[in-house]
Design an enzyme around this catalytic site. Sequence first.
Site, PDB file in Angstrom:
ATOM      1  N   LYS A  75       0.829  -1.201   0.000  1.00 24.30           N
ATOM      2  CA  LYS A  75       0.000   0.000   0.000  1.00 24.30           C
ATOM      3  C   LYS A  75       0.865   1.253   0.000  1.00 24.30           C
ATOM      4  O   LYS A  75       0.500   2.279  -0.577  1.00 24.30           O
ATOM      5  CB  LYS A  75      -0.929  -0.004   1.209  1.00 24.30           C
TER       6      LYS A  75
ATOM      7  N   GLU B 158      -2.261   7.259   7.498  1.00 25.03           N
ATOM      8  CA  GLU B 158      -2.891   8.256   6.650  1.00 25.03           C
ATOM      9  C   GLU B 158      -4.032   8.942   7.399  1.00 25.03           C
ATOM     10  O   GLU B 158      -4.619   8.379   8.319  1.00 25.03           O
ATOM     11  CB  GLU B 158      -3.409   7.655   5.349  1.00 25.03           C
TER      12      GLU B 158
ATOM     13  N   ARG C 247      -7.653  -7.944  -9.295  1.00 32.44           N
ATOM     14  CA  ARG C 247      -8.439  -9.162  -9.530  1.00 32.44           C
ATOM     15  C   ARG C 247      -9.886  -8.762  -9.779  1.00 32.44           C
ATOM     16  O   ARG C 247     -10.229  -7.585  -9.694  1.00 32.44           O
ATOM     17  CB  ARG C 247      -8.364 -10.083  -8.306  1.00 32.44           C
TER      18      ARG C 247
END
Length: 667
Positions: free
Chosen positions: A116, A200, A292
């Site tokens: 990430k 974050e 995906r």
Amino acid sequence: MFDKILIANRGEIACRVIRTCRALGIRTVAVYSEADADAQHVRQADEAYPIGGPRPADSYLRGDAIIEVALRSGAQAVHPGYGFLSENADFADAVAAAGLTFIGPAGSSMRKMGSKAGAKELMQAAGVPVVPGYTGEDQTPELLHREADRIGYPLMIKAAHGGGGKGMRIVRESAEFLPNLESCQREARNAFGRDRVLLERYVEQPRHIEIQIFGDAHGQVIHLNERECSAQRRYQKVLEESPSAFLTPELRQAMGEAAVMAGRAIDYVNAGTVEFIVGQDGGFYFMEINTRLQVEHPVTEYVTGLDLVEWQLRVASGEALPLAQGDIVQRGHAIEVRLYAEDPEAGFLPGSGKLERLRLPAPDAHVRIDSGVVEGDTVTIFYDPMIAKLIVADADRPRALARLRAALAQCEIAGPKSNIEFLERLARHPAVVEGRIDTGYLDRHLDEFMPAADAAPDADLLTAATVTELLAQERATRAQAAASNDPQSPWAIADGWRLGHGGRRSLAFLHREQRLEVQAQGSAGDYRIDGIGAAAVQVQGARLDGDGLSLRIDGRARRFALLGDGRRVVAHDGERRLRLQPVPMYRHEAAAAGGSGNNVVAPMPGRVVVVKAAAGDSVEAGQELMVIEAMKMELSLKAPRDGTVAEVRAAAGEFVEADAVLVALAP
């Protein structure tokens, strides 16, 4: 196009891929664990091979075994579905190295999104909006704490290599940071093998909007518009829909363009989803790319009229995208919910067991069912407890919601507990109906979606259920008499008649583990019933008609749907359901099973993650003593009272059975 593909997955996604392949004339190969020998994907595939034990690590995560089966069976490609190895770059590379086609993005694209932290930096460089935060490699607690204070609170700690809601914590003040960091890192280590985190800024009351993208090997990347997934509980999606009621046309266009930019930044090929968090002011920020197909892809298929699995197969075989961006249309509104074997009233504890009854609405132009199980199958402890996906569609959102409510009213699951009633309340809640739910709403207001613990059953529903049982008893008595030597016997009338007076029949039911008793006089659809309210209820003209019951209750005509199976009574009035278990009138049931006040027991089979107590420790009521992992979630086991630990009977890493005593307190 391929002649034969192997599906490296199980459950409803494997069945979904098989269905599309069959329509295209492609043969399919399934793989299965010991627990799935009789599973539907095994029965539906053209051929299937065992690959190991029931635990995912011993079967569906064994890339080498899956590739060996693909080569042995003559498959030309591998479809990973979602979950398991679908986002494993090493597996994608190994498939390609074996001379097979991986139906998904290249391993190199996955690696760019696998972290990430790295993904966020890459997106920022590509001009995609990102949330302010820290993604550095220095993971010392002291530096992370300083960075958190710099970013400001509220703040989110996220596992850098995580997904599916695992390894996430919201921190609202500096003093809470370090304990949450430790917990998040431990969960990340257990779930993903790596404990790196990123920080974050936490956007208050955000919406979760994801954009479906598709890329081909010819350099084209397009988007198929959005899905809104803001109805979530503990970061797990509960209801998904398309289009979003929140987006304006301008915001939809901007987010679509940003998603395409994100796909181009990693040379994306095949199906993927770019996920954004959107503030109440319309500001949107990149979260991640799921490399995906997503569980909720059917809502996109409904509103675009496309088969995304077919697109996957065509792109993987080297074809160009079938449509250009300008050719993508969006018609109507679609909504998806997931039926799970879980108990919402027990903290959504996952369930397992045989599906004694599985009743789902018949598919048609407005209703679609994606499922990997049928009635009689078993929901196993080793995998996700999803039973089916229910997808509905109509011309607009209000009509789609009406379709959803009607479809849920036709669902009934017996065996393991399910979330059907929770979903019914969700589909009628004003926050959902008005399109204003945010990602934290369910966690903040979960009590609004739960029945009151001491709520009595609705009087009319209880009346309908009682009458249903009375009529069933009468029918059984008549059938027994008809098969006897004296079919005209007066004992064939099950009315409880006694010499000199009209008889009273007593019935007992279990409702949410509570015993209910009612008394009835009458027969053949006309009754006086006591025990439902302060006054006796008068019923006239009760008749069973297929799966319905019509009757007059105190002069009011009503009709109810009946979903029971003979062993239990389930009545539905179109908005609510009542599920009752008939029990013997004169034999009280034993107390619910479970640990005593001296024991901490496993609520279900699972693996011990961490032990926080030792023999001799003094503990307080509610203190966490152990954490176990079961069905992809962590369960915290706490002390039932103040006391001293007498014995700890399980160690970290051990697999424990349901109801096993894990920690014993001294008497």
